[in-house]
Structure formats: structure tokens, C-alpha cells
Design an enzyme around this catalytic site. Structure first.
Site, mmCIF file in Angstrom:
data_model
loop_
_atom_site.group_PDB
_atom_site.id
_atom_site.type_symbol
_atom_site.label_atom_id
_atom_site.label_comp_id
_atom_site.label_asym_id
_atom_site.label_seq_id
_atom_site.Cartn_x
_atom_site.Cartn_y
_atom_site.Cartn_z
ATOM 1 N N PHE A 60 0.860 -1.198 0.000
ATOM 2 C CA PHE A 60 0.000 0.000 0.000
ATOM 3 C C PHE A 60 0.888 1.238 0.000
ATOM 4 O O PHE A 60 1.778 1.372 0.835
ATOM 5 C CB PHE A 60 -0.929 0.036 1.223
ATOM 6 C CG PHE A 60 -1.908 1.181 1.134
ATOM 7 C CD1 PHE A 60 -3.060 1.069 0.359
ATOM 8 C CD2 PHE A 60 -1.647 2.392 1.763
ATOM 9 C CE1 PHE A 60 -3.942 2.139 0.227
ATOM 10 C CE2 PHE A 60 -2.521 3.466 1.634
ATOM 11 C CZ PHE A 60 -3.675 3.336 0.872
ATOM 12 N N ASP A 66 9.358 2.623 1.675
ATOM 13 C CA ASP A 66 8.193 3.355 2.175
ATOM 14 C C ASP A 66 8.059 3.100 3.676
ATOM 15 O O ASP A 66 7.565 2.059 4.115
ATOM 16 C CB ASP A 66 6.936 2.877 1.425
ATOM 17 C CG ASP A 66 5.679 3.614 1.877
ATOM 18 O OD1 ASP A 66 5.705 4.230 2.949
ATOM 19 O OD2 ASP A 66 4.660 3.543 1.162
ATOM 20 N N LYS A 90 2.755 10.010 8.550
ATOM 21 C CA LYS A 90 2.076 9.485 9.743
ATOM 22 C C LYS A 90 2.675 9.981 11.073
ATOM 23 O O LYS A 90 2.376 11.076 11.508
ATOM 24 C CB LYS A 90 2.030 7.960 9.671
ATOM 25 C CG LYS A 90 1.034 7.461 8.591
ATOM 26 C CD LYS A 90 0.756 5.992 8.746
ATOM 27 C CE LYS A 90 -0.178 5.442 7.695
ATOM 28 N NZ LYS A 90 -1.586 5.545 8.016
HETATM 29 C C1 LIG Z 1 3.010 2.294 3.845
HETATM 30 C C2 LIG Z 1 2.094 3.425 3.519
HETATM 31 N N1 LIG Z 1 2.422 4.266 2.520
HETATM 32 C C3 LIG Z 1 1.633 5.308 2.190
HETATM 33 C C4 LIG Z 1 0.441 5.548 2.843
HETATM 34 C C5 LIG Z 1 -0.414 6.711 2.428
HETATM 35 O O1 LIG Z 1 -0.290 7.721 3.367
HETATM 36 P P1 LIG Z 1 -1.333 8.956 3.360
HETATM 37 O O2 LIG Z 1 -2.661 8.389 3.731
HETATM 38 O O3 LIG Z 1 -0.777 9.903 4.396
HETATM 39 O O4 LIG Z 1 -1.323 9.530 2.006
HETATM 40 C C6 LIG Z 1 0.069 4.703 3.888
HETATM 41 C C7 LIG Z 1 -1.209 4.918 4.582
HETATM 42 O O5 LIG Z 1 -1.756 4.039 5.230
HETATM 43 C C8 LIG Z 1 0.906 3.615 4.237
HETATM 44 O O6 LIG Z 1 0.592 2.764 5.210
#
Ligand SMILES: Cc1ncc(COP(=O)(O)O)c(C=O)c1O
Length: 399
Positions: free
Chosen positions: A128, A215, A245
Site C-alpha cells: 500500500f 516506504d 504518519k
Molecule cells: C506504507 C504506507 N504508505 C503510504 C500511505 C499513504 O499515506 P497517506 O494516507 O498519508 O497519504 C500509507 C497509509 O496508510 C501507508 O501505510
């Protein structure tokens, strides 16, 4: 309920009006133990006094100027993040998806500078990365894609934690410019790769001059018991890491950090963000990092991780529908052999906030600052929930 907010979320029927530490209070005054931290955001708990003070001070001093000018708090935060991570430079934005967008742009431009006209980024199944067009394309979940085709070109996908598949993809695609992956897949079901996986990914990337882009949006900022999850892999330094986050404890801030071959790719005019890294969010993020250090929260995570896992193992021993209990720091996944999405509502009814991901994995992301008593409550409440749920299912099947 119909209202004027676009229904992009299936919301539980509760609204919170106040938070303190690991506890939230709803509109009726009922208290809930927060074992989710706003999905890995409020790592210091709610209404942390130092964060609240910093935000309030900064709000009465200076909130925003624009990236047309120097922002000393941004520089200070970039210095701190590069110190903690070993990376070299930082671009600030407002969310995880934006941090990943910056990384994707870096990868493509890196490719163009090497003479690759149609760069390819290798991404993972069950990953994700966000909801913008490029990050949803990078995401390995058909449900996230559905309805938004055509997807962005230039992505190929391989199974997670499968080095042979990655090796084959890198050799097959001479246009490969980057490998983008989570060090633990959060949304994908708290999937933790083999110990040497990231080390081997780093080696492959180095060998093929492909960027390693990690990520850490969910895993970063202490969530796994180290500042960044990649730091569990000895001698691994990615070319790009993406954060959001937990960095702002609820203030919207994201960051894309670069090292090695990824440094110097984005130049003036190549990328930007109006709000990115403004004085208000940077001040909050600096206090978040200071507090994690001052309160030894990484130690707290590592100490309580064992305690929580042991507690779950004991409480759930003999439950044959509990397939696996996984964890790294304060990312916990309890995988059942059956779908268990209804546990989220049942947990709320019981007074605890949890999440179910990948349909059958109970996911817990408690604040990093919980104490032993709160850790015990999480284990007791969640184990009871799972045991009662599995028993009620067994009864239904018998009836
Ligand atoms: C690993 C990862 N990358 C990216 C995102 C996307 O982040 P945002 O919701 O702040 O755009 C998330 C959100 O859950 C995530 O868990």
C-alpha cells in the site's frame, strides 16, 4: 446517516471529542483505549503536552511563509532526520502519498538522466502506497485500482519477500530504475519479510544501479522499535525513504529523504508543495522527535513488545483458528484462518479501537508511550474479543 461529507470512508458510528494519552472520549463521555493511534499517527498519544505547547507557541508566532523563503525550522528538522536516518537531504510535503509521489518522480528523473525514456519502477504484491494516481498504481491491491483505470504506466509488480522474482524482474527490465517497497507491509496484513530480505534487495539494487526506495510511512518514527524499520537490516542504507504518519503526531507532514544516487536529482522547479514543511508542522515534528528520545520510547516499544506478544501467545494458545501472531515493535498482526472484519465494531462496543486488515488480520498499532497496565488491557481485551468471536462462529456452524 446522510451528510455533506463525501462518503469515501465506511465510518464507525462514533465521534470523539477529546483525547489524552492512549485514551479517547466520545460525545457521550465514554472512554476507549486507542490501540490504533489514528492508524500509526499519534505515536505519542493524544494531546501530548509538549506537542500541544509547541503548536500553540508556533501558531502565535508564525504558521506559514512559503518555500519561496528559507524556513529555519525546516532546516533544523531536515538536519535531525538526516542524523537519525543516515540519509542526506529531505523534501517536505503533507502526507504519505505525497512523499511517495516525490520518490516516484525522483526514480523517473533518475532514469531519464541515464537515458531511459520509459522508466519502470518495480513494486510489490499486497503493498500500500497511497491513493493518488501514481501511488494507487504502485499499490498491490486490485480493490484500490478498481474504477480508476487507466493506471499510470511504468510499474511492474512482483511478490513480496521473493528474491528470485525480484532478481528476474530486474534482469528482465533494462528500463528498471527503482524498487519500491515497505519494510513491513502494514495494510497488506502486517507482513514481515525474512531477516535478510532488505539486505539482498539493497545488493540487487546496487548491482543493477537501481534506486532502493523504502516506504516507511507506517513503519517509520519509532513504530517498529527502531527509528526506521530498514535499520534492522545491517549496513542497509536505502537511496530514498518516505515518511509521514507518526512524524507530526497528527500534524500533516510527510517527507522524502534521499541518499547516494538519489541526491541531486530534483532541482529547483522540478517539484514543490505550497504547505510542505511550513514552520508550524516542522516545529511539531521536532518536538515529536525530541520526545521520543527524551522519554526513551524506543526502549518502551522494545520492552513491551515481548510482553504483549507473550501475553497474546498465552491467551490464544489452543485456538486453532489463530494462524499466526506477528509483530515488529508496536506493529502487531494476529492472523485468523477466517474473515474477521466484524471484530472492529465488536472491539468498539467493548471500548477499544483496533483494525482488521487483509480481511483476516487483527492489526494493532498502539501509541509508543503506553504503560504496562495499558499493554495488559490491550492483550486481555483483544484476546477476549478473538476468543468470543471464534466461539460464536463455532456455535453458528453447529446450529
Ligand atoms: C506504507 C504506507 N504508505 C503510504 C500511505 C499513504 O499515506 P497517506 O494516507 O498519508 O497519504 C500509507 C497509509 O496508510 C501507508 O501505510
Amino acid at each position: 446517516m446522510t451528510n455533506s461529507v463525501m462518503p469515501t470512508y465506511g465510518r464507525l458510528d462514533v465521534a470523539f471529542t477529546k483525547g489524552e494519552g492512549a485514551w479517547l472520549t466520545d460525545t457521550t463521555g465514554r472512554q476507549y483505549l486507542d490501540a490504533l493511534s489514528g492508524i500509526a499517527v499519534c505515536n505519542l498519544g493524544h494531546a501530548h503536552p509538549a506537542v500541544a505547547q509547541a503548536i500553540s507557541d508556533q501558531a502565535t508566532t508564525l504558521i506559514h511563509t512559503s518555500n519561496l523563503y528559507h524556513i529555519p525550522l525546516q532546516t533544523k528538522l531536515a538536519d535531525k532526520l538526516t542524523d537519525l536516518s543516515g540519509m542526506e537531504q529531505v523534501f517536505f510535503c503533507n502526507s504519505g502519498a505525497e512523499a511517495n509521489e516525490a520518490a516516484i518522480k525522483i526514480a523517473r528523473k533518475y532514469g531519464h538522466e541515464k537515458g531511459i525514456d520509459k522508466p519502470v519502477i518495480i513494486v510489490m504484491d499486497s503493498s500500500f502506497h497511497g491513493r493518488t494516481m501514481a501511488t494507487l498504481t504502485a499499490t498491490g491491491n486490485a480493490k484500490v485500482h478498481a474504477g480508476f483505470e487507466p493506471l499510470v504506466p511504468g510499474f511492474v509488480r512482483v511478490p513480496y519477500n521473493d528474491l528470485d522474482a525480484l532478481r528476474m524482474a530486474i534482469s528482465h527490465w533494462p528500463e528498471a530504475v527503482a524498487v519500491m517497497l515497505e519494510p513491513v507491509q502494514g495494510e497488506g496484513g502486517v507482513k514481515i519479510p525474512d531477516d535478510d530480505y532488505l539486505i539482498a534487495v539493497r545488493d540487487l539494487c546496487t548491482q543493477h544501479k537501481v534506486l532502493m526506495m523504502v516506504d516507511e510511512v507506517q513503519t517509520g518514527i519509532g513504530r517498529t522499535g527502531k527509528w526506521f524499520a530498514f535499520q534492522y537490516s545491517e549496513d542497509v542504507l536505502p537511496d530514498v525513504i518516505m515518511l509521514a504518519k507518526g512524524l507530526g503526531n497528527g500534524m500533516p507532514i510527510g517527507a522524502c529523504l534521499v541518499a547516494g544516487n538519489a541526491v541531486g536529482i530534483l532541482q529547483a522547479g522540478n517539484h514543490g508543495s505550497t504547505f510542505g514543511g511550513n514552520p508550524l508542522v516542522c516545529r511539531a515534528a521536532l518536538v515529536v522527535l525530541e520526545t521520543i528520545e527524551k522519554d526513551n520510547l524506543l526502549d518502551n516499544v522494545n520492552k513491551l513488545n515481548n510482553h504483549i506478544v507473550d501475553g497474546f501467545k498465552q491467551a490464544l494458545a489452543g485456538q486453532d483458528k489463530v494462524k499466526e501472531i506477528r509483530s515488529l515493535g508496536f506493529m502487531f498482526g494476529i492472523e485468523l484462518t477466517v474473515s474477521c472484519t466484524e471484530l472492529v465494531q465488536k472491539a468498539l462496543d467493548k471500548g477499544i479501537l483496533i483494525n482488521v486488515t487483509a480481511d483476516n488480520v487483527v492489526r494493532l498499532l498502539p501509541p509508543l508511550m503506553i504503560n504496562m497496565d495499558e499493554a495488559n488491557k490491550i492483550v486481555t481485551m483483544v484476546s477476549e474479543l478473538i476468543i468470543d468471536f471464534l466461539a460464536s462462529q463455532a456455535n453458528e456452524n453447529e446450529a
